[in-house]
Design an enzyme around this catalytic site. Structure first.
Site, PDB file in Angstrom:
ATOM      1  N   ASP A  14       0.858  -1.186   0.000  1.00 41.82           N
ATOM      2  CA  ASP A  14       0.000   0.000   0.000  1.00 41.82           C
ATOM      3  C   ASP A  14       0.893   1.234   0.000  1.00 41.82           C
ATOM      4  O   ASP A  14       1.679   1.447   0.934  1.00 41.82           O
ATOM      5  CB  ASP A  14      -0.904  -0.020   1.237  1.00 41.82           C
ATOM      6  CG  ASP A  14      -2.019   1.008   1.163  1.00 41.82           C
ATOM      7  OD1 ASP A  14      -2.198   1.617   0.099  1.00 41.82           O
ATOM      8  OD2 ASP A  14      -2.715   1.195   2.178  1.00 41.82           O
ATOM      9  N   ASP A 108      -2.808   2.529  -6.176  1.00 45.55           N
ATOM     10  CA  ASP A 108      -1.799   2.618  -5.113  1.00 45.55           C
ATOM     11  C   ASP A 108      -1.714   1.406  -4.190  1.00 45.55           C
ATOM     12  O   ASP A 108      -1.024   1.466  -3.172  1.00 45.55           O
ATOM     13  CB  ASP A 108      -2.030   3.875  -4.270  1.00 45.55           C
ATOM     14  CG  ASP A 108      -3.381   3.871  -3.573  1.00 45.55           C
ATOM     15  OD1 ASP A 108      -4.263   3.109  -3.981  1.00 45.55           O
ATOM     16  OD2 ASP A 108      -3.545   4.651  -2.607  1.00 45.55           O
ATOM     17  N   GLU A 109      -2.366   0.309  -4.533  1.00 45.89           N
ATOM     18  CA  GLU A 109      -2.236  -0.871  -3.684  1.00 45.89           C
ATOM     19  C   GLU A 109      -2.475  -2.143  -4.486  1.00 45.89           C
ATOM     20  O   GLU A 109      -3.171  -2.142  -5.503  1.00 45.89           O
ATOM     21  CB  GLU A 109      -3.184  -0.815  -2.487  1.00 45.89           C
ATOM     22  CG  GLU A 109      -4.652  -0.763  -2.828  1.00 45.89           C
ATOM     23  CD  GLU A 109      -5.545  -0.812  -1.599  1.00 45.89           C
ATOM     24  OE1 GLU A 109      -5.267  -1.591  -0.669  1.00 45.89           O
ATOM     25  OE2 GLU A 109      -6.544  -0.064  -1.574  1.00 45.89           O
TER      26      GLU A 109
END
Length: 370
Positions: A14, A108-109
């Site tokens: 993350d 983003d993860e």
């Protein structure tokens, strides 16, 4: 017994305040300062906030006006999704150098299954460290990671030592970790559900574990079964490199509140057109059309209708959205409208109940290098 369950080495990576961190990286003058991505103007809503801004209580989905009251020195920067996508692609290339089992959740993860990996390293903990270091060296951003036997625990663990940290939950530590965990930290337990659990005396994983499956089904509906198993360390969802899209949507926030359905029809026309374009681009269609209404007091309402056939045509989507709009009186003036399609023709998943041998709690008997 843990031996009865599929034991995997899962990493959840993350990125730390991704949008805001990119803005600070691209503009060194913003480093160390409280910034908000989006949220500018009279009606703006914040997409992301730097850690410096979060100290003042600034969060994503918050109105820019409220954020500015909480943090008078807040700096607003524009969103740049092309830049975010470019950085995200660079990070994913790093992931694929370690495993082909990469499941992105957003820009983003992502989940990574490194049970079998390309570098032949048995330790998922060391792989996570290497990945985070490479992201920092090659991209210039920090990332946090969670490492454990399944996606649920890895996801929870990645938030444990943020920012720029990681946490490994070894197989023998899983039960204790979950029992000690604040119920608010459980992935899938939102603010409303957490409040409901508090009212019922459920504050930790141990409290949740004490409740029967019947009790959780009765009080939390379909989610009850999910809560029953994850608190016992049971979550058998595999890392899926090609995630099947579950829904597709578009929405608009208005510069002025709308108080009449008549004024909303033009807005719905544009939104339906955008949804239709996205459906065409993704080559999908759906049966369930949902109208999302956010009122001026920020309360949210959804109205849905499931059709007997798959649709992707703008006219059908718009007419159904109109029907939903007129279905009931509006509670207040409206600041946002959205249309989404779900029950897509790509969703071929079948929800199977866990077999009896998978309903057992995790034991401490299997040694597994993490």
């Amino acid at each position: 017994m843990l031996n009865d369950l599929p034991i995997r080495k899962i990493i959840h990576v993350d990125m730390d305040a991704f949008y805001a961190s990119i803005a600070q990286m691209d503009n060194p003058e913003l480093k160390g300062k409280p910034i908000a991505v989006g949220g500018g103007g009279k009606r703006g809503v914040i997409s992301a906030a730097s850690y410096e801004a979060r100290k003042y209580g600034v969060r994503s989905a918050m109105s820019g006006r409220l954020a500015e009251k909480l943090c008078p020195e807040l700096i607003f920067v524009r969103t740049d999704f092309e830049r975010y996508k470019d950085i995200s692609n660079r990070i994913r290339k790093i992931f694929f150098e370690y495993t082909d089992l990469v499941e992105p959740l957003s820009l983003d993860e992502a989940y990574l299954d490194v049970t079998e990996n390309k570098i032949g390293l048995p330790s998922a903990t060391l792989i996570a460290q290497k990945i985070r270091q490479r992201i920092f060296d090659e991209v210039g951003l920090t990332a946090s990671a969670g490492i454990s036997i399944n996606k649920f625990i890895a996801k929870v663990a990645s938030d444990y030592n943020k920012p720029n940290g990681q946490k490994t939950v070894n197989p023998e530590d899983v039960l204790q970790f979950l029992e000690d965990l604040d119920i608010r930290k459980f992935y899938g337990v939102g603010k409303v559900t957490a409040e409901k659990m508090y009212q019922k005396g459920i504050f930790t994983g141990n409290d949740l574990k004490a409740k029967s499956l019947e009790y959780l089904d009765e009080n939390f509906g379909k989610s009850g079964r999910y809560y029953y198993y994850v608190v016992r360390g049971i979550h058998n969802s595999e890392v899926k490199p090609n995630r099947i899209r579950k829904s597709l949507a578009a929405e608009r926030t208005f510069s002025e509140n709308l108080s009449s359905e008549i004024f909303m029809l033009e807005k719905l026309d544009h939104i339906a057109e955008e949804v239709a374009k996205r459906l065409e681009k993704s080559n999908v269609a759906g049966k369930t059309i949902t109208l999302k209404i956010k009122y001026s007091d920020f309360t949210l309402q959804t109205r849905s209708k499931t059709l007997p056939y798959f649709v992707s045509d703008k006219v059908v989507i718009l007419e159904t959205a109109k029907d939903l709009l007129y279905q009931d009186k509006l509670k207040n003036s409206v600041r946002l409208l959205g249309i989404s399609l779900s029950n897509l023709n790509t969703d071929k998943s079948v929800k199977a109940k866990p077999s009896e041998d998978k309903k057992k709690s995790v034991s401490v008997q299997l040694k597994f290098e993490f």
